[in-house]
Each structure stands twice: as structure tokens, then as C-alpha cells.
Design a protein around this motif. Sequence first.
Motif, mmCIF file in Angstrom:
data_model
loop_
_atom_site.group_PDB
_atom_site.id
_atom_site.type_symbol
_atom_site.label_atom_id
_atom_site.label_comp_id
_atom_site.label_asym_id
_atom_site.label_seq_id
_atom_site.Cartn_x
_atom_site.Cartn_y
_atom_site.Cartn_z
ATOM 1 N N ALA A 28 -55.503 50.514 -101.619
ATOM 2 C CA ALA A 28 -54.793 49.896 -100.493
ATOM 3 C C ALA A 28 -55.559 48.675 -99.973
ATOM 4 C CB ALA A 28 -54.587 50.912 -99.372
ATOM 5 N N GLU A 29 -56.879 48.774 -99.938
ATOM 6 C CA GLU A 29 -57.692 47.657 -99.437
ATOM 7 C C GLU A 29 -57.572 46.441 -100.355
ATOM 8 O OE1 GLU A 29 -62.383 46.529 -98.830
ATOM 9 O OE2 GLU A 29 -61.792 48.632 -98.839
ATOM 10 N N PHE A 30 -57.582 46.666 -101.651
ATOM 11 C CA PHE A 30 -57.547 45.542 -102.588
ATOM 12 C C PHE A 30 -56.136 45.027 -102.853
ATOM 13 C CE2 PHE A 30 -61.742 47.241 -103.706
ATOM 14 C CZ PHE A 30 -62.473 46.077 -103.542
ATOM 15 N N PHE A 33 -51.660 42.192 -98.802
ATOM 16 C CA PHE A 33 -51.133 40.839 -98.932
ATOM 17 C C PHE A 33 -52.119 39.849 -98.335
ATOM 18 C CE2 PHE A 33 -48.757 37.305 -97.046
ATOM 19 C CZ PHE A 33 -48.203 36.778 -98.191
ATOM 20 N N ARG A 34 -52.414 38.823 -99.104
ATOM 21 C CA ARG A 34 -53.311 37.762 -98.628
ATOM 22 C C ARG A 34 -52.649 36.427 -98.907
ATOM 23 N NH1 ARG A 34 -59.286 40.078 -100.159
ATOM 24 N NH2 ARG A 34 -58.842 42.122 -99.348
ATOM 25 N N SER A 35 -52.723 35.558 -97.928
ATOM 26 C CA SER A 35 -52.089 34.255 -98.072
ATOM 27 C C SER A 35 -53.009 33.193 -97.493
ATOM 28 C CB SER A 35 -50.755 34.245 -97.337
ATOM 29 O OG SER A 35 -50.226 32.941 -97.319
ATOM 30 N N SER A 37 -51.825 30.598 -96.034
ATOM 31 C CA SER A 37 -51.062 29.987 -94.959
ATOM 32 C C SER A 37 -51.461 30.594 -93.609
ATOM 33 C CB SER A 37 -49.572 30.207 -95.183
ATOM 34 O OG SER A 37 -48.843 29.747 -94.067
ATOM 35 N N VAL A 38 -51.603 29.735 -92.597
ATOM 36 C CA VAL A 38 -51.901 30.221 -91.256
ATOM 37 C C VAL A 38 -50.650 30.783 -90.590
ATOM 38 C CG1 VAL A 38 -53.858 28.700 -90.885
ATOM 39 C CG2 VAL A 38 -51.587 27.911 -90.284
ATOM 40 N N MET A 39 -49.494 30.577 -91.184
ATOM 41 C CA MET A 39 -48.237 31.056 -90.624
ATOM 42 C C MET A 39 -48.085 32.570 -90.757
ATOM 43 S SD MET A 39 -46.976 28.305 -89.486
ATOM 44 C CE MET A 39 -45.268 28.598 -89.155
ATOM 45 N N THR A 40 -48.859 33.185 -91.646
ATOM 46 C CA THR A 40 -48.735 34.629 -91.868
ATOM 47 C C THR A 40 -49.622 35.435 -90.934
ATOM 48 O OG1 THR A 40 -50.393 34.532 -93.615
ATOM 49 C CG2 THR A 40 -48.076 34.390 -94.285
ATOM 50 N N GLY A 41 -50.329 34.783 -90.043
ATOM 51 C CA GLY A 41 -51.151 35.500 -89.079
ATOM 52 C C GLY A 41 -52.623 35.541 -89.476
ATOM 53 N N LYS A 42 -53.327 36.439 -88.832
ATOM 54 C CA LYS A 42 -54.764 36.552 -89.054
ATOM 55 C C LYS A 42 -55.039 36.986 -90.493
ATOM 56 C CE LYS A 42 -58.904 38.619 -87.159
ATOM 57 N NZ LYS A 42 -59.466 39.583 -86.227
ATOM 58 N N GLN A 43 -55.983 36.303 -91.106
ATOM 59 C CA GLN A 43 -56.293 36.556 -92.505
ATOM 60 C C GLN A 43 -57.438 37.571 -92.637
ATOM 61 O OE1 GLN A 43 -54.413 35.192 -94.940
ATOM 62 N NE2 GLN A 43 -53.230 34.412 -93.218
ATOM 63 N N ILE A 44 -57.452 38.261 -93.745
ATOM 64 C CA ILE A 44 -58.526 39.201 -94.047
ATOM 65 C C ILE A 44 -59.717 38.397 -94.562
ATOM 66 C CG2 ILE A 44 -59.183 41.160 -95.478
ATOM 67 C CD1 ILE A 44 -56.138 41.726 -95.727
ATOM 68 N N PRO A 45 -60.885 38.558 -93.964
ATOM 69 C CA PRO A 45 -62.020 37.760 -94.424
ATOM 70 C C PRO A 45 -62.450 38.162 -95.836
ATOM 71 C CG PRO A 45 -62.739 39.383 -92.828
ATOM 72 C CD PRO A 45 -61.245 39.450 -92.876
ATOM 73 N N VAL A 46 -62.916 37.169 -96.556
ATOM 74 C CA VAL A 46 -63.414 37.396 -97.907
ATOM 75 C C VAL A 46 -64.886 37.766 -97.799
ATOM 76 C CG1 VAL A 46 -63.802 36.297 -100.134
ATOM 77 C CG2 VAL A 46 -61.776 35.739 -98.810
ATOM 78 N N PRO A 47 -65.355 38.783 -98.520
ATOM 79 C CA PRO A 47 -66.768 39.149 -98.421
ATOM 80 C C PRO A 47 -67.668 38.033 -98.957
ATOM 81 C CG PRO A 47 -65.701 40.375 -100.172
ATOM 82 C CD PRO A 47 -64.632 39.635 -99.446
#
Length: 124
Positions: A28-30, A33-35, A37-47
Motif C-alpha cells: 500500500a505504501e509503494f 498515487f504520486r503526482s 502536479s501541485v493541483m493534487t494536494g500535498k505530496q508524499i515526500p521522497v526518502p
Amino acid sequence: MRSLRPTLHQLKQLRNELDEKSINEAVAEFSQFRSASVMTGKQIPVPHSVPLKDAAREREKNTTNYADGISIIKNEDGKCSVETDLGSVGIEGVKSVQFFSCGESKFDKRFRLHMKKVRSKFGK
């Protein structure tokens, strides 16, 4: 009267459930959804990545430069090399290299520290 001890079947079933749960969490973690675009909201940080050791950087880190093209390089095997550029003498493009012992190697240091711990465990 039923025994309070868990049976092997119950332990195996519990182990399988825990394994399945951890696998599902990792998947589930991997697969989130990652985008870009800033339009999709807060992004998951990349390690953060760990930079790989580069042989040239490692050599540069272990090199001490002195005047007139003289540099001392400490190697991992406990030996140092002195490189002298003979351009100052009048011989262009030629380097003189000399080696000498300047300490213990990484292997010897680790072995010495390991044996120190072993001796302390035996009270010596």
C-alpha cells in the motif's frame, strides 16, 4: 479441560496473519498515487538517498596537498604515498611516487577494536 498453551497450528496461523499484514502495508505504501502536479494536494515526500562512494572523491578526501606539486595520500591499507610533480625541477608531465607505512590499515584497526571488546568480555 483445555490447555492454555497455544498449539502449533495457532502459532502458524498468527505468523501468517502478521506476514500478510506487513506485506499489505508495504504494498500500500509503494502503490500510493504520486503526482508532480501541485493541483493534487500535498505530496508524499521522497526518502533521501545515500550518495554512493566515488573513488575520485574518496581519494581527494584522503589527499593532503602541499606546495610545489607535493601531495600525500593516505590509503586504506595503512600505507601513504607521496606524489611529487617534477615540473618544478624542469621535467614536465612526470611524477615521482614514494610509499611508506603511516599507520594501521582499516582491517587491523577493526580487528584490534574487536579483540579489545573480546578481552573485556573475558575480564582481561
